[in-house]
Design a protein around this motif. Sequence first.
Motif, mmCIF file in Angstrom:
data_model
loop_
_atom_site.group_PDB
_atom_site.id
_atom_site.type_symbol
_atom_site.label_atom_id
_atom_site.label_comp_id
_atom_site.label_asym_id
_atom_site.label_seq_id
_atom_site.Cartn_x
_atom_site.Cartn_y
_atom_site.Cartn_z
ATOM 1 N N ARG A 19 29.703 38.609 28.989
ATOM 2 C CA ARG A 19 29.977 40.359 29.142
ATOM 3 C C ARG A 19 31.227 40.334 30.026
ATOM 4 N NH1 ARG A 19 26.493 42.427 33.213
ATOM 5 N NH2 ARG A 19 24.770 41.426 31.844
ATOM 6 N N TRP A 20 31.533 39.560 31.022
ATOM 7 C CA TRP A 20 32.715 39.649 31.889
ATOM 8 C C TRP A 20 34.074 39.244 30.945
ATOM 9 C CZ3 TRP A 20 33.709 39.350 37.477
ATOM 10 C CH2 TRP A 20 32.580 39.980 38.141
ATOM 11 N N ALA A 21 33.816 38.382 30.095
ATOM 12 C CA ALA A 21 34.773 37.839 29.174
ATOM 13 C C ALA A 21 35.264 38.923 28.301
ATOM 14 C CB ALA A 21 34.563 36.610 28.575
ATOM 15 N N GLU A 22 34.267 39.508 27.789
ATOM 16 C CA GLU A 22 34.675 40.693 26.715
ATOM 17 C C GLU A 22 35.172 41.905 27.533
ATOM 18 O OE1 GLU A 22 30.889 41.432 25.136
ATOM 19 O OE2 GLU A 22 30.865 39.333 23.832
ATOM 20 N N ASN A 23 35.170 42.004 28.771
ATOM 21 C CA ASN A 23 35.353 43.308 29.354
ATOM 22 C C ASN A 23 36.365 43.001 30.424
ATOM 23 O OD1 ASN A 23 33.511 45.589 28.518
ATOM 24 N ND2 ASN A 23 32.130 43.937 28.820
ATOM 25 N N HIS A 24 37.058 42.019 30.167
ATOM 26 C CA HIS A 24 37.897 41.408 31.344
ATOM 27 C C HIS A 24 39.256 42.630 31.790
ATOM 28 C CE1 HIS A 24 40.383 39.607 27.918
ATOM 29 N NE2 HIS A 24 41.453 39.924 28.684
ATOM 30 N N ARG A 25 39.712 43.031 30.681
ATOM 31 C CA ARG A 25 40.776 44.023 30.837
ATOM 32 C C ARG A 25 40.301 45.164 31.941
ATOM 33 N NH1 ARG A 25 45.109 42.672 27.939
ATOM 34 N NH2 ARG A 25 44.691 41.649 26.155
ATOM 35 N N ALA A 26 39.181 45.526 31.553
ATOM 36 C CA ALA A 26 38.525 46.859 32.543
ATOM 37 C C ALA A 26 38.402 46.105 33.973
ATOM 38 C CB ALA A 26 37.165 47.171 32.115
ATOM 39 N N LEU A 27 38.017 44.928 34.092
ATOM 40 C CA LEU A 27 37.768 44.239 35.380
ATOM 41 C C LEU A 27 39.343 44.189 36.151
ATOM 42 C CD1 LEU A 27 35.193 41.578 34.302
ATOM 43 C CD2 LEU A 27 34.869 43.314 36.465
ATOM 44 N N ASP A 28 40.162 43.678 35.250
ATOM 45 C CA ASP A 28 41.363 43.514 35.920
ATOM 46 C C ASP A 28 42.085 44.721 36.221
ATOM 47 O OD1 ASP A 28 41.553 40.838 35.760
ATOM 48 O OD2 ASP A 28 42.280 40.855 33.468
ATOM 49 N N ALA A 29 41.839 45.896 35.623
ATOM 50 C CA ALA A 29 42.344 47.330 36.001
ATOM 51 C C ALA A 29 41.678 47.785 37.286
ATOM 52 C CB ALA A 29 41.997 47.922 34.704
ATOM 53 N N ALA A 30 40.429 47.521 37.448
ATOM 54 C CA ALA A 30 39.746 47.886 38.528
ATOM 55 C C ALA A 30 40.267 47.012 39.936
ATOM 56 C CB ALA A 30 38.296 47.825 38.358
ATOM 57 N N PHE A 31 40.570 45.858 39.766
ATOM 58 C CA PHE A 31 40.847 45.079 40.775
ATOM 59 C C PHE A 31 42.533 44.984 40.889
ATOM 60 C CE2 PHE A 31 36.862 42.114 40.021
ATOM 61 C CZ PHE A 31 35.858 43.096 40.601
ATOM 62 N N ALA A 32 43.177 45.757 40.150
ATOM 63 C CA ALA A 32 44.473 45.559 40.150
ATOM 64 C C ALA A 32 45.127 45.835 41.569
ATOM 65 C CB ALA A 32 45.262 46.726 39.467
#
Length: 281
Positions: A19-32
Amino acid sequence: MDTGNQAQIDYWNGEVGQRWAENHRALDAAFAPFTQALFATSGLAPGEHVLDIGCGAGETALRAARQVGPEGHVTGADVSEPLLDAARARAVAEPAGGAAIEWLKADVQSHAFGMRFDHALSRFGVMFFDDSAAAFANIRASLKEGGRLRFLCWRAMAENTWVALPRTAVMPLLPDAEPPLPDAPGPFRFALRETLRPILDGAGFRDIAFEPVNRTMRVGDTPEDAAGFVVTRGPIARLLRERDPAVQEAALRTVVDLFAKLSGGGPVELGAACWLVSARA
């Protein structure tokens, strides 16, 4: 791969890691905002060799590779094959234009790297070791004399509104939920400096410093996106992972409603707080 951290290895190679792999772009955006803080004064120099601890889907390793340049080298280490697969694909699709990157499936707690790195860094990847003392001792052993350690870890949950608010909202649906054990692997394990400093001291690190980093984190562009983030990938996801689907759906709807009221239907931005920890070998 060594299996001394088997519970975490299983966790991050199962549905959660996928799930984290599939949503990595959203995670990176939040943690930017935190990624920016990690690298703003990192001191990474051309030609250095870097270890990225818990590299995930590759955002920080790729950034490090650009900074150390073609003469440098980056090792991105993680226990999660789904996340490493995402990192490898990303490195092909988005070449860093800098150092070569080795994507290594390894438990940093016990993997024998040898003393070869100038710098070890991590974005929220050091709180999940089964044995933190052993892990930081191994990281210290992987650094050249005078090498630098720099990482982000979350401060207390109460200081992280992006977690505390939705968690409070869903807890009435989870009356039997047990509080997290203070020394168990988890996102808030090093919320207190008093917990972490003796571990770093014991591992042989010096010049240990804690810098508080407070940012507003965009959890999602809509209440629905933001609720999906915190319920399926944020710290409260563990509370819901094995619950009845009806409970999971009720929790999601509760958080959507909460965020809709807070944001008026627009982007959801909430407070987030962590430590930027630095030390020398």
